[in-house]
Structures are given as C-alpha cells and as structure tokens.
Design an enzyme around this catalytic site. Structure first.
Site, PDB file in Angstrom:
ATOM      1  N   SER A  52       0.600  -1.099  -0.199  1.00  0.00           N
ATOM      2  CA  SER A  52      -0.612   0.563   0.064  1.00  0.00           C
ATOM      3  C   SER A  52       1.310   1.166  -0.317  1.00  0.00           C
ATOM      4  O   SER A  52       1.753   0.982   0.807  1.00  0.00           O
ATOM      5  CB  SER A  52      -0.849   0.269   1.170  1.00  0.00           C
ATOM      6  OG  SER A  52      -1.789   1.103   1.212  1.00  0.00           O
ATOM      7  N   TYR A  91      -1.324  -1.054  10.351  1.00  0.00           N
ATOM      8  CA  TYR A  91      -1.324  -1.506   8.949  1.00  0.00           C
ATOM      9  C   TYR A  91       0.064  -0.488   8.502  1.00  0.00           C
ATOM     10  O   TYR A  91       0.580  -1.812   7.474  1.00  0.00           O
ATOM     11  CB  TYR A  91      -2.416  -0.830   8.915  1.00  0.00           C
ATOM     12  CG  TYR A  91      -3.178  -0.499   6.969  1.00  0.00           C
ATOM     13  CD1 TYR A  91      -3.565  -1.808   6.880  1.00  0.00           C
ATOM     14  CD2 TYR A  91      -2.539   0.873   5.883  1.00  0.00           C
ATOM     15  CE1 TYR A  91      -3.907  -1.558   5.153  1.00  0.00           C
ATOM     16  CE2 TYR A  91      -2.761   0.097   4.798  1.00  0.00           C
ATOM     17  CZ  TYR A  91      -3.466  -0.959   4.273  1.00  0.00           C
ATOM     18  OH  TYR A  91      -4.065  -1.020   3.180  1.00  0.00           O
TER      19      TYR A  91
END
Length: 250
Positions: A143, A157
């Site tokens: 990401s 994350y």
C-alpha cells in the site's frame, strides 16, 4: 486473440471483493484459470460466477490467510484440480484506524497477522508448488500507506505493509535464479467498498490532492497485477509498483 496468461493457473487471496475480485476477473479475461480464496463464502462464490462469465474456469476455497494449514490446503487443492500453479496475487488485508497507545495487543496482532504473516504463509506454500513446474510469478499487496507515506492511526497497517515490501525483495532475491519472480503493488486511493466509510466531502477533498484528479479503479490495479504476472514483465522482480495517480511524487 490469445490472452497474456493462456493456460496459466492463478490464486487470488482476498478475492471476494474490491481489488481482489477485479484481479480475479482480469486474470480470467487473459486466459488463466482462477482459484479464489477468502473468508466470505457468498461473496467468494459471486467472484467465481464473474470469472466464469469472463470465459474461464474458477473455484472458491474458503481460506483464512493467517492459518498455515488452510494456506497449505489451498495450494494443494489448486494443484490437485488444475495440475499446477503459475501465478498468485497475495491480496488479503485490512486496516483499522486506532490511535497507537489505544491499540490493544490483539488489535496489533490481528493486522500484522493478516497483512504480513498471511503474505509470508502464502509465499511459503506457493513457491514450492511453482518450482515443481519450472517457476511462476507472484504479486504481493502492499500500500502507498506504509511503503511511501504513512497516516496517523494506522501504525500496525503501515508497519505490516512496509514489511510486505521488505519480504517481497528478500523472497525475490532468494528465488530469482529458480524462475520465480516476486513483486509488490502499492495502490493509493482506489474506488472500492472501503471508501464507502468516508463522507462525500472528505472523498472530494482527498481526490483534489491527487494529480490525476480522480480516484483509481480496482480494474486499474488488476491490470498492473496481471502485467507483473505476465511475460511482458519477464525482467522485473523485487519491485514495488506504486499505483496512486501521482499522489506520492508530490
């Protein structure tokens, strides 16, 4: 016209929605047989229907990517049914915004397990299956958050996605000489169900900060994944492809 992946067999984890579903369908359009792995059965079977509609064969296997036995069974079943494994998109993941000091150990472990440990487990069982038929191509889901930039509240994350890129590079070097290419993609703001949690005005503000002045589409990430799995990317390994409309180069 022949597809980029004619005769190939692909696994997509997290294939029940969003980028995973779009990639499964794109794999199918390029001639690959697709095995969809996810926790949600109904949504996974819907992806199977869409893959078949796109003209290919498909199978859904309910899978928790944090469970080694289930990942091993996923790969084993794929090879039993289709005879080989050529491509994989290790896509399953999630992020939940929680302030760092308010995050529980359980919160931390669950995000690291799905986003990072799950990718490692997939690689652990996919790679031996690919070696048996001379190699393959794997794409891991990273990401832009955690690999290029970060966001407050997404400590686990961001840490996991940064870890995915490190894992991808190391694995790519280990298996390059044996015919396996391993890359990662780092999407930016993509128009999927996840963005339904944002208010419209917030989405508009976010979109205005993107040089291309729009959100990305799941299909645009899917096309990049298929490219990295195809012979068109035969000299690319160990890379992290950022797909963000120019956001992180500002």
């Amino acid at each position: 016209m022949a597809g980029k992946l004619d005769g190939k067999v692909a696994i997509v984890t997290g294939g029940s929605s969003g980028i995973g579903r779009a990639t499964a369908v794109t794999f199918a359009k390029e001639g690959a047989k697709v095995v969809i792995a996810a926790r949600r059965t109904e949504e996974g079977e819907e992806t199977v229907r869409l893959v078949k509609e796109a003209g290919s064969e498909a199978l859904f296997i309910q899978t928790d990517v944090t469970n080694a036995a289930q990942i091993e069974a996923l790969v084993k079943k794929t090879v039993e049914i289709y005879g080989r494994l050529d491509c994989a998109f290790n896509n399953a993941g999630f992020g939940k915004p929680i302030p760092l000091t308010e995050r529980t150990e359980e919160d931390w472990d669950s995000e690291i397990d799905v986003n990072l440990k799950g990718v490692w487990l997939c690689l652990k069982y996919e790679i031996p299956a690919m070696l048996k038929t001379g190699g393959g191509a794997i794409v891991n889901m990273a990401s832009m958050g955690g690999t290029v930039i970060a966001a407050p509240g997404l400590s686990a994350y961001s840490a996991a996605k940064g870890g995915v890129v490190g894992l991808t590079r190391s694995a790519a070097l280990e298996y390059a000489s044996q015919g396996i290419r391993i890359n990662a993609v780092s999407p930016g703001l993509i128009s999927t169900d996840i963005l339904a949690n944002f208010r419209e005005e917030v989405l508009q503000e976010m979109t205005a900060t993107i040089p291309l002045k729009r959100l990305g589409e799941a299909e645009e990430v899917a096309e990049a994944v298929v490219f990295l799995c195809s012979n068109a990317a035969s000299y690319i390994t160990g890379q992290n492809l950022v797909i963000d409309g120019g956001y992180t180069v500002q």
